[in-house]
Design a protein around this motif. Structure first.
Motif, PDB file in Angstrom:
ATOM      1  N   PRO A 234       0.823  -1.217   0.000  1.00 17.25           N
ATOM      2  CA  PRO A 234       0.000   0.000   0.000  1.00 17.25           C
ATOM      3  C   PRO A 234       0.855   1.264   0.000  1.00 17.25           C
ATOM      4  O   PRO A 234       1.892   1.336   0.668  1.00 17.25           O
ATOM      5  CB  PRO A 234      -0.810  -0.111   1.306  1.00 17.25           C
ATOM      6  CG  PRO A 234      -0.792  -1.573   1.647  1.00 17.25           C
ATOM      7  CD  PRO A 234       0.528  -2.089   1.153  1.00 17.25           C
ATOM      8  N   GLN A 235       0.417   2.254  -0.750  1.00 19.14           N
ATOM      9  CA  GLN A 235       1.146   3.512  -0.834  1.00 19.14           C
ATOM     10  C   GLN A 235       1.254   4.174   0.531  1.00 19.14           C
ATOM     11  O   GLN A 235       2.282   4.777   0.856  1.00 19.14           O
ATOM     12  CB  GLN A 235       0.449   4.453  -1.818  1.00 19.14           C
ATOM     13  CG  GLN A 235       1.175   5.779  -2.014  1.00 19.14           C
ATOM     14  CD  GLN A 235       0.686   6.535  -3.227  1.00 19.14           C
ATOM     15  OE1 GLN A 235       0.141   5.939  -4.144  1.00 19.14           O
ATOM     16  NE2 GLN A 235       0.892   7.846  -3.231  1.00 19.14           N
ATOM     17  N   LEU A 274       9.330   2.828  -6.167  1.00 14.72           N
ATOM     18  CA  LEU A 274       9.269   3.689  -4.981  1.00 14.72           C
ATOM     19  C   LEU A 274       8.796   5.093  -5.342  1.00 14.72           C
ATOM     20  O   LEU A 274       7.996   5.692  -4.605  1.00 14.72           O
ATOM     21  CB  LEU A 274      10.654   3.747  -4.310  1.00 14.72           C
ATOM     22  CG  LEU A 274      11.124   2.449  -3.645  1.00 14.72           C
ATOM     23  CD1 LEU A 274      12.557   2.589  -3.160  1.00 14.72           C
ATOM     24  CD2 LEU A 274      10.210   2.063  -2.486  1.00 14.72           C
ATOM     25  N   ILE A 275       9.284   5.618  -6.469  1.00 13.74           N
ATOM     26  CA  ILE A 275       8.840   6.944  -6.910  1.00 13.74           C
ATOM     27  C   ILE A 275       7.337   6.940  -7.175  1.00 13.74           C
ATOM     28  O   ILE A 275       6.610   7.866  -6.790  1.00 13.74           O
ATOM     29  CB  ILE A 275       9.601   7.375  -8.184  1.00 13.74           C
ATOM     30  CG1 ILE A 275      11.039   7.790  -7.831  1.00 13.74           C
ATOM     31  CG2 ILE A 275       8.897   8.523  -8.895  1.00 13.74           C
ATOM     32  CD1 ILE A 275      11.162   9.114  -7.106  1.00 13.74           C
ATOM     33  N   LEU A 276       6.848   5.874  -7.826  1.00 13.45           N
ATOM     34  CA  LEU A 276       5.424   5.771  -8.127  1.00 13.45           C
ATOM     35  C   LEU A 276       4.577   5.677  -6.860  1.00 13.45           C
ATOM     36  O   LEU A 276       3.389   6.016  -6.868  1.00 13.45           O
ATOM     37  CB  LEU A 276       5.155   4.554  -9.025  1.00 13.45           C
ATOM     38  CG  LEU A 276       5.703   4.646 -10.455  1.00 13.45           C
ATOM     39  CD1 LEU A 276       5.527   3.321 -11.186  1.00 13.45           C
ATOM     40  CD2 LEU A 276       5.027   5.769 -11.233  1.00 13.45           C
ATOM     41  N   LYS A 277       5.188   5.216  -5.767  1.00 16.53           N
ATOM     42  CA  LYS A 277       4.474   5.103  -4.495  1.00 16.53           C
ATOM     43  C   LYS A 277       4.620   6.364  -3.636  1.00 16.53           C
ATOM     44  O   LYS A 277       4.179   6.391  -2.493  1.00 16.53           O
ATOM     45  CB  LYS A 277       5.007   3.897  -3.708  1.00 16.53           C
ATOM     46  CG  LYS A 277       4.574   2.550  -4.269  1.00 16.53           C
ATOM     47  CD  LYS A 277       3.082   2.310  -4.112  1.00 16.53           C
ATOM     48  CE  LYS A 277       2.682   0.913  -4.548  1.00 16.53           C
ATOM     49  NZ  LYS A 277       1.246   0.650  -4.375  1.00 16.53           N
ATOM     50  N   GLY A 278       5.223   7.403  -4.193  1.00 18.60           N
ATOM     51  CA  GLY A 278       5.285   8.671  -3.475  1.00 18.60           C
ATOM     52  C   GLY A 278       6.520   8.893  -2.637  1.00 18.60           C
ATOM     53  O   GLY A 278       6.569   9.843  -1.847  1.00 18.60           O
ATOM     54  N   VAL A 279       7.554   8.046  -2.790  1.00 15.00           N
ATOM     55  CA  VAL A 279       8.800   8.246  -2.041  1.00 15.00           C
ATOM     56  C   VAL A 279       9.557   9.421  -2.642  1.00 15.00           C
ATOM     57  O   VAL A 279       9.577   9.610  -3.866  1.00 15.00           O
ATOM     58  CB  VAL A 279       9.663   6.965  -2.075  1.00 15.00           C
ATOM     59  CG1 VAL A 279      10.997   7.185  -1.371  1.00 15.00           C
ATOM     60  CG2 VAL A 279       8.904   5.819  -1.414  1.00 15.00           C
ATOM     61  N   GLY A 280      10.200  10.222  -1.798  1.00 11.69           N
ATOM     62  CA  GLY A 280      10.931  11.393  -2.258  1.00 11.69           C
ATOM     63  C   GLY A 280      12.096  11.028  -3.165  1.00 11.69           C
ATOM     64  O   GLY A 280      12.726   9.977  -3.009  1.00 11.69           O
ATOM     65  N   LEU A 281      12.382  11.922  -4.107  1.00 11.33           N
ATOM     66  CA  LEU A 281      13.465  11.685  -5.054  1.00 11.33           C
ATOM     67  C   LEU A 281      14.798  11.495  -4.332  1.00 11.33           C
ATOM     68  O   LEU A 281      15.593  10.620  -4.692  1.00 11.33           O
ATOM     69  CB  LEU A 281      13.561  12.857  -6.038  1.00 11.33           C
ATOM     70  CG  LEU A 281      14.708  12.803  -7.052  1.00 11.33           C
ATOM     71  CD1 LEU A 281      14.598  11.564  -7.935  1.00 11.33           C
ATOM     72  CD2 LEU A 281      14.725  14.072  -7.899  1.00 11.33           C
ATOM     73  N   GLY A 282      15.054  12.291  -3.323  1.00  9.64           N
ATOM     74  CA  GLY A 282      16.321  12.185  -2.587  1.00  9.64           C
ATOM     75  C   GLY A 282      16.473  10.850  -1.893  1.00  9.64           C
ATOM     76  O   GLY A 282      17.559  10.268  -1.885  1.00  9.64           O
TER      77      GLY A 282
END
Length: 337
Positions: A234-235, A274-282
């Motif tokens: 889950p996101q 991870l990016i698609l799940k809203g994790v920060g770029l950094g």
């Protein structure tokens, strides 16, 4: 749609391939937008896209690399001093598509050739962290600005890391057998045999086969993990653990990345999920850098050729650099995506 967007969609991101697998699995009766559907589309699309691009990009980068034999690289590095030497060492690392473990024998060869320890460490950091193929693959998954930002920050870490090791005068912490001159020193190398275009093409094809043989399992594992993350985790949970609201997300991503052993091609699908799940770029960049530059197997191998103080210094410098990159891009990542 401009020409670049069309080219990116057709040949880099291969959106048509994703659409094909969406159509295929819907035709097979898999419920659209279900976790299984999302995971299957992600897995098959990414696996095929990565292997197609990887084959093309490894061939191109290997063809370019054929102009930079170890002998020529040593000769080029020997002409520069100070920060410029570290900069050239880091840049030359980008044309060697090696993982962190396979970069260590090159590091030993450079040290035996009498190159300054800081320069060889700039190469050692840059070589697994940044290469020509990974730049374009990053652009296909994210965008050109993210790829450029990753490359620039990776090179900065390599240059600063090598420069600090030079300033700390840590040559004495290299094992004695590494510092022993090679029977074929740089001054005795002479001119290497010039490769013909056919030789370079054959070399590129051989490198494609060799690299694919080395990384295919990591790619499948990486895409598999990415598919599970994309389809089933889950996101809200991902954002709670690695989201920007968690001030320790960058530290956690770095610590999770270090024990893993993979190259950038195996980490990209996980980063994409991870990016698609809203994790920060950094946070995502920190994870990728930790896996490629500080994998546990490479640290174990490096311990055999350098003493503990130099190893700790190297790991410390790179870790601090990765953490800084993570927090800076989490703060300003919106400028790139």
């Amino acid at each position: 749609m401009n020409i670049w967007s069309w080219f990116s969609d057709m040949f880099l991101k291969m959106t048509w391939l994703s659409q094909f697998f969406e159509w295929l699995f819907q035709s097979l009766g898999v419920e659209a937008d279900s976790p299984l559907f999302d995971g299957l589309v992600f897995f098959f699309y990414d696996v095929i896209k990565i292997f197609i691009l990887l084959s093309i990009l490894i061939f191109i980068s290997s063809y370019i690399q054929s102009y930079f034999t170890p002998e020529k690289t040593q000769a080029i590095l020997g002409k520069f001093k100070g920060v410029w030497a570290n900069t050239i060492g880091a840049l030359l690392g980008t044309v060697t598509p090696f993982c962190s473990c396979s970069s260590i024998p090159i590091f030993i060869g450079f040290t035996k050739a009498g190159l300054p320890i800081g320069v060889t460490f700039s190469f050692l950091i840059s070589s697994p962290l940044v290469d020509l193929a990974s730049i374009l693959l990053l652009a296909t998954i994210f965008n050109g600005w993210v790829a450029l930002a990753y490359v620039v920050t990776g090179l900065i870490i390599a240059i600063i890391g090598g420069t600090l090791i030079s300033l700390f005068k840590m040559d004495q912490y290299v094992e004695d057998f590494v510092k022993e001159p090679s029977p074929m020193m740089m001054t005795d190398l002479g001119e290497p045999m010039e490769m013909t275009k056919k030789d370079r093409v054959n070399y590129g094809i051989a490198q494609v086969k060799e690299v694919i043989n080395k990384v295919w399992l990591y790619v499948l594992i990486g895409v598999g993990i990415g598919a599970i993350i994309h389809g089933y985790i889950p996101q809200a949970f991902i954002e709670m653990v690695l989201g920007q609201d968690n001030p320790f997300s960058v530290v956690l991503a770095t610590l999770v990345g270090i024990p893993m052993y993979a190259d950038i091609f195996g980490t990209l699908p996980i980063a994409e999920a991870l990016i698609l799940k809203g994790v920060g770029l950094g946070t995502v960049l920190s994870f990728m850098m930790a896996v490629t530059a500080l994998s546990l197997p490479s640290i174990v191998m490096l311990k055999k050729v350098v003493k503990t103080k130099l190893l700790v210094t190297f790991v410390g410098i790179v870790t601090v650099g990765i953490l800084l990159v993570g927090y800076l891009f989490n703060a300003f990542g919106y400028l790139f995506i």
